[in-house]
Design a protein around this motif. Structure first.
Motif, short mmCIF file in Angstrom:
data_model
loop_
_atom_site.label_atom_id
_atom_site.label_comp_id
_atom_site.label_asym_id
_atom_site.label_seq_id
_atom_site.Cartn_x
_atom_site.Cartn_y
_atom_site.Cartn_z
N TRP A 1 -54.37 -28.24 29.20
CA TRP A 1 -55.19 -28.59 30.37
C TRP A 1 -55.44 -30.11 30.42
O TRP A 1 -55.31 -30.72 31.48
CB TRP A 1 -56.52 -27.83 30.33
CG TRP A 1 -57.43 -28.21 31.44
CD1 TRP A 1 -57.35 -27.81 32.74
CD2 TRP A 1 -58.57 -29.08 31.36
NE1 TRP A 1 -58.38 -28.37 33.47
CE2 TRP A 1 -59.13 -29.15 32.65
CE3 TRP A 1 -59.15 -29.79 30.32
CZ2 TRP A 1 -60.26 -29.92 32.91
CZ3 TRP A 1 -60.26 -30.54 30.58
CH2 TRP A 1 -60.80 -30.61 31.88
N CYS A 2 -55.76 -30.70 29.27
CA CYS A 2 -56.03 -32.15 29.23
C CYS A 2 -54.79 -32.96 29.59
O CYS A 2 -54.87 -33.92 30.38
CB CYS A 2 -56.53 -32.56 27.85
SG CYS A 2 -58.18 -31.98 27.46
N VAL B 1 -49.02 -26.88 32.52
CA VAL B 1 -49.88 -26.18 31.55
C VAL B 1 -49.02 -25.26 30.69
O VAL B 1 -49.18 -25.21 29.46
CB VAL B 1 -51.00 -25.39 32.26
CG1 VAL B 1 -51.67 -24.43 31.31
CG2 VAL B 1 -52.03 -26.34 32.85
N VAL C 1 -60.64 -26.58 38.76
CA VAL C 1 -60.50 -26.82 37.32
C VAL C 1 -59.98 -28.22 37.03
O VAL C 1 -59.51 -28.50 35.93
CB VAL C 1 -59.60 -25.75 36.65
CG1 VAL C 1 -60.27 -24.40 36.65
CG2 VAL C 1 -58.25 -25.69 37.31
N THR D 1 -52.16 -31.95 31.29
CA THR D 1 -51.84 -31.70 32.70
C THR D 1 -52.76 -32.50 33.60
O THR D 1 -52.33 -33.10 34.58
CB THR D 1 -51.94 -30.21 33.02
OG1 THR D 1 -51.02 -29.50 32.18
CG2 THR D 1 -51.61 -29.93 34.47
N ARG D 2 -54.02 -32.54 33.26
CA ARG D 2 -54.98 -33.31 34.06
C ARG D 2 -54.61 -34.80 34.06
O ARG D 2 -54.71 -35.47 35.09
CB ARG D 2 -56.38 -33.10 33.53
CG ARG D 2 -57.42 -33.68 34.41
CD ARG D 2 -58.79 -33.26 34.00
NE ARG D 2 -59.74 -34.02 34.78
CZ ARG D 2 -60.97 -33.70 34.95
NH1 ARG D 2 -61.45 -32.62 34.41
NH2 ARG D 2 -61.76 -34.45 35.66
N LEU E 1 -57.42 -29.83 38.49
CA LEU E 1 -55.98 -30.00 38.58
C LEU E 1 -55.51 -30.05 40.03
O LEU E 1 -54.35 -29.76 40.33
CB LEU E 1 -55.26 -28.87 37.84
CG LEU E 1 -55.61 -28.72 36.36
CD1 LEU E 1 -54.90 -27.52 35.76
CD2 LEU E 1 -55.29 -29.97 35.59
N LEU F 1 -54.41 -24.24 24.74
CA LEU F 1 -54.87 -24.19 26.14
C LEU F 1 -55.64 -25.45 26.51
O LEU F 1 -55.44 -26.01 27.59
CB LEU F 1 -55.73 -22.95 26.36
CG LEU F 1 -54.97 -21.63 26.41
CD1 LEU F 1 -55.95 -20.46 26.40
CD2 LEU F 1 -54.09 -21.57 27.64
#
Length: 122
Positions: A104-105, A63, A49, A107-108, A51, A100
């Motif tokens: 995710w963005c 996240v 995903v 965290t990435r 990460l 969410l």
């Protein structure tokens, strides 16, 4: 204070609020030396995903934290702006998806430099 507690215990922030004590407890165990930050790496491939490169616990913790902050802030704003009923419920569902996605963005964005740092020192 009541508005904050209502938002923490309301949808969609409750999903992240339930996970946050688990994350904090895990990192407390890591700090005490009872667990290892790489404990979950054999169980899950976060690279699928986008990460990967850091321990799964780090990515999952980021996240959770970003999702909680985003959904909590959004819940307070929706509570002040949206009327009760279907409009409020629809806004909450959109907020969950947006929280969410944003989590995710973010965290990435944090994981990429950390992964390079880890690869350089490993």
């Amino acid at each position: 204070m009541g508005e904050f507690l209502h938002s923490v215990a309301g949808f969609p922030a409750i999903l992240f609020s339930a996970a946050l004590p688990l994350v904090l407890g895990f990192w407390l165990l890591v700090a005490l030396g009872c667990a290892d930050a790489d404990s979950f790496d054999s169980d899950l491939d976060a690279g699928a995903v986008g990460l990967g490169g850091v321990p799964v616990a780090v990515a999952a913790s980021l996240v959770t934290a970003v999702g909680w902050i985003t959904s909590l802030s959004g819940s307070i704003l929706i509570g002040r702006a949206a009327p009760a009923g279907m409009v409020h419920a629809a806004a909450d569902v959109v907020l969950l998806a947006a929280s969410l996605l944003l989590a995710w963005c973010v965290t990435r964005c944090f994981v990429r430099p950390l992964a390079r740092l880890r690869a350089d020192h490993g």
